[in-house]
Write an enzyme that holds these catalytic residues in place. Structure first.
Site, PDB file in Angstrom:
ATOM      1  N   ASN A  13      35.616  35.508  26.343  1.00 28.86           N
ATOM      2  CA  ASN A  13      35.675  34.929  27.681  1.00 28.86           C
ATOM      3  C   ASN A  13      34.512  35.496  28.495  1.00 28.86           C
ATOM      4  O   ASN A  13      34.547  36.643  28.923  1.00 28.86           O
ATOM      5  CB  ASN A  13      37.020  35.273  28.340  1.00 28.86           C
ATOM      6  CG  ASN A  13      37.114  34.763  29.766  1.00 28.86           C
ATOM      7  OD1 ASN A  13      36.287  33.943  30.206  1.00 28.86           O
ATOM      8  ND2 ASN A  13      38.104  35.235  30.505  1.00 28.86           N
ATOM      9  N   TRP A  14      33.494  34.681  28.689  1.00 32.65           N
ATOM     10  CA  TRP A  14      32.289  35.159  29.376  1.00 32.65           C
ATOM     11  C   TRP A  14      32.456  35.210  30.889  1.00 32.65           C
ATOM     12  O   TRP A  14      31.569  35.704  31.584  1.00 32.65           O
ATOM     13  CB  TRP A  14      31.106  34.257  29.014  1.00 32.65           C
ATOM     14  CG  TRP A  14      30.538  34.546  27.658  1.00 32.65           C
ATOM     15  CD1 TRP A  14      31.184  35.079  26.588  1.00 32.65           C
ATOM     16  CD2 TRP A  14      29.197  34.303  27.221  1.00 32.65           C
ATOM     17  NE1 TRP A  14      30.339  35.191  25.513  1.00 32.65           N
ATOM     18  CE2 TRP A  14      29.112  34.714  25.873  1.00 32.65           C
ATOM     19  CE3 TRP A  14      28.073  33.766  27.835  1.00 32.65           C
ATOM     20  CZ2 TRP A  14      27.927  34.615  25.136  1.00 32.65           C
ATOM     21  CZ3 TRP A  14      26.894  33.656  27.099  1.00 32.65           C
ATOM     22  CH2 TRP A  14      26.831  34.083  25.767  1.00 32.65           C
ATOM     23  N   LYS A  15      33.551  34.673  31.400  1.00 31.51           N
ATOM     24  CA  LYS A  15      33.808  34.666  32.847  1.00 31.51           C
ATOM     25  C   LYS A  15      32.579  34.102  33.579  1.00 31.51           C
ATOM     26  O   LYS A  15      31.960  33.161  33.099  1.00 31.51           O
ATOM     27  CB  LYS A  15      34.217  36.061  33.319  1.00 31.51           C
ATOM     28  CG  LYS A  15      35.415  36.590  32.510  1.00 31.51           C
ATOM     29  CD  LYS A  15      36.008  37.851  33.069  1.00 31.51           C
ATOM     30  CE  LYS A  15      37.173  38.312  32.201  1.00 31.51           C
ATOM     31  NZ  LYS A  15      37.849  39.498  32.772  1.00 31.51           N
ATOM     32  N   HIS A 101      44.702  32.455  32.972  1.00 31.21           N
ATOM     33  CA  HIS A 101      44.168  33.813  32.949  1.00 31.21           C
ATOM     34  C   HIS A 101      44.619  34.538  34.216  1.00 31.21           C
ATOM     35  O   HIS A 101      44.756  33.946  35.278  1.00 31.21           O
ATOM     36  CB  HIS A 101      42.643  33.787  32.865  1.00 31.21           C
ATOM     37  CG  HIS A 101      42.030  35.120  32.583  1.00 31.21           C
ATOM     38  ND1 HIS A 101      41.838  36.059  33.568  1.00 31.21           N
ATOM     39  CD2 HIS A 101      41.600  35.688  31.431  1.00 31.21           C
ATOM     40  CE1 HIS A 101      41.289  37.138  33.035  1.00 31.21           C
ATOM     41  NE2 HIS A 101      41.141  36.937  31.738  1.00 31.21           N
ATOM     42  N   GLU A 103      43.172  36.351  36.263  1.00 27.90           N
ATOM     43  CA  GLU A 103      42.282  36.218  37.417  1.00 27.90           C
ATOM     44  C   GLU A 103      42.515  34.891  38.126  1.00 27.90           C
ATOM     45  O   GLU A 103      42.445  34.818  39.360  1.00 27.90           O
ATOM     46  CB  GLU A 103      40.834  36.369  36.961  1.00 27.90           C
ATOM     47  CG  GLU A 103      40.528  37.798  36.528  1.00 27.90           C
ATOM     48  CD  GLU A 103      39.299  37.957  35.669  1.00 27.90           C
ATOM     49  OE1 GLU A 103      39.005  39.103  35.285  1.00 27.90           O
ATOM     50  OE2 GLU A 103      38.635  36.930  35.350  1.00 27.90           O
ATOM     51  N   GLU A 169      47.581  39.673  28.011  1.00 30.55           N
ATOM     52  CA  GLU A 169      46.593  40.503  28.687  1.00 30.55           C
ATOM     53  C   GLU A 169      47.268  41.275  29.814  1.00 30.55           C
ATOM     54  O   GLU A 169      47.488  40.726  30.903  1.00 30.55           O
ATOM     55  CB  GLU A 169      45.484  39.630  29.285  1.00 30.55           C
ATOM     56  CG  GLU A 169      44.578  38.978  28.272  1.00 30.55           C
ATOM     57  CD  GLU A 169      43.290  38.496  28.914  1.00 30.55           C
ATOM     58  OE1 GLU A 169      42.219  38.941  28.500  1.00 30.55           O
ATOM     59  OE2 GLU A 169      43.370  37.693  29.849  1.00 30.55           O
ATOM     60  N   GLY A 175      39.213  44.856  32.124  1.00 24.77           N
ATOM     61  CA  GLY A 175      37.996  45.367  32.737  1.00 24.77           C
ATOM     62  C   GLY A 175      38.080  46.785  33.256  1.00 24.77           C
ATOM     63  O   GLY A 175      37.164  47.250  33.926  1.00 24.77           O
ATOM     64  N   SER A 214      40.270  45.039  27.841  1.00 25.05           N
ATOM     65  CA  SER A 214      39.371  46.138  27.469  1.00 25.05           C
ATOM     66  C   SER A 214      39.286  46.326  25.957  1.00 25.05           C
ATOM     67  O   SER A 214      39.307  47.446  25.446  1.00 25.05           O
ATOM     68  CB  SER A 214      39.801  47.439  28.152  1.00 25.05           C
ATOM     69  OG  SER A 214      39.675  47.347  29.560  1.00 25.05           O
ATOM     70  N   GLY A 235      36.649  40.204  26.832  1.00 26.20           N
ATOM     71  CA  GLY A 235      35.892  39.968  28.049  1.00 26.20           C
ATOM     72  C   GLY A 235      34.468  40.472  27.931  1.00 26.20           C
ATOM     73  O   GLY A 235      33.633  39.899  27.250  1.00 26.20           O
ATOM     74  N   GLY A 236      34.191  41.588  28.607  1.00 21.92           N
ATOM     75  CA  GLY A 236      32.824  42.091  28.698  1.00 21.92           C
ATOM     76  C   GLY A 236      32.128  42.292  27.366  1.00 21.92           C
ATOM     77  O   GLY A 236      30.923  42.028  27.243  1.00 21.92           O
TER      78      GLY A 236
END
Length: 253
Positions: A13-15, A101, A103, A169, A175, A214, A235-236
């Site tokens: 997920n590149w957000k 998600h 967010e 999640e 994150g 994470s 994610g990151g």
């Protein structure tokens, strides 16, 4: 760990990250690194921001790296300024879409009912929805994690065929560098599997349950070895090809 009937899925997920040139370079590195050994044992999915969907789909043709979206609207078309329908996502070449998600739930106020509507929209457009669930730190500390996730799961997953993926999640792990214990993850995934099987019967055995929050190369092996963890929503770390591929490698080692 997938039970052998469920092929692991590592989804990135590149957000809200990625401009055309550097993003295409990273995707190219992922495609190049998705060698026969990885292709034999794990599925890869990259979910870039919506403006990059079509370009990514073109670049990924023939590579077996799947492309997905990060969200969709419940309606197929209409006066919804700034929104993107599931049909538009499919038309751009994507095959999967993340819905619900944390967010989106937190920043956009999406309820379980809204998430369910988006999952149904994905089904309508022949996309596979990745339905996200997870508790906050306060809810876990209060002993409510199973109750919260169970409620989200029951209300967000639509009736009908088991044509979806679920991603657990924990909100407090996204994150932050924090992760639940292996036992916490095992307990939650077993709880979700049991709930899905009670609702859908034997068909729920085929539903892939991903862990997200994470996930990094350093902890991927431990997380992906847990029973009923059929992959990861990353994610990151998915923004760095070497890290993303290392996590994928942990799924087949």
């Amino acid at each position: 760990m997938a039970d052998g009937t469920r092929r692991p899925l590592i989804a990135g997920n590149w957000k809200m990250h990625g401009l055309k040139v550097p993003a295409a370079r990273t995707l190219g590195e992922i495609i190049e690194g998705y060698d026969p050994a990885l292709r034999a044992g794990v599925d890869l999915l990259v979910c870039p921001p919506a403006p990059l969907l079509h370009m990514f789909s073109v670049v990924a043709v023939g590579s077996r790296v799947a492309i997905g979206a990060q969200d969709c609207h419940a309606e197929p078309l209409g006066a919804f300024t700034g929104e993107v329908s599931a049909e538009m996502i499919a038309d751009a070449g994507a095959t999967m879409v993340i819905v619900g998600h944390s967010e989106r739930r937190a920043y956009c106020g999406e309820s379980d009912g809204v998430v369910r509507g988006k999952a149904l929209a994905a089904r309508r457009a022949r996309l596979t929805p990745i339905i996200c669930v997870g508790e906050t730190r306060q809810e876990r500390d209060a002993g409510q994690a199973l109750e919260v996730v169970g409620t989200q799961l029951f209300a967000s997953v639509p009736d009908g065929p088991c044509d979806f993926v679920v991603a657990y999640e924990p909100v407090w792990a996204i994150g932050t560098g924090l992760t639940p214990t292996a036992q916490d993850v095992a307990d939650m995934h077993a709880f979700m599997r049991d709930g899905l099987c009670k609702r859908f019967g034997a068909a729920a055995d085929g539903v892939r349950l991903l862990y997200g929050g994470s996930v990094k190369p350093a902890n991927a092996g431990e997380l992906l070895a847990i029973a009923d963890v059929d992959g990861a929503l990353v994610g990151g770390a998915s923004l760095v090809a070497a890290d993303f591929l290392a996590i994928a490698g942990a799924a087949v080692s």
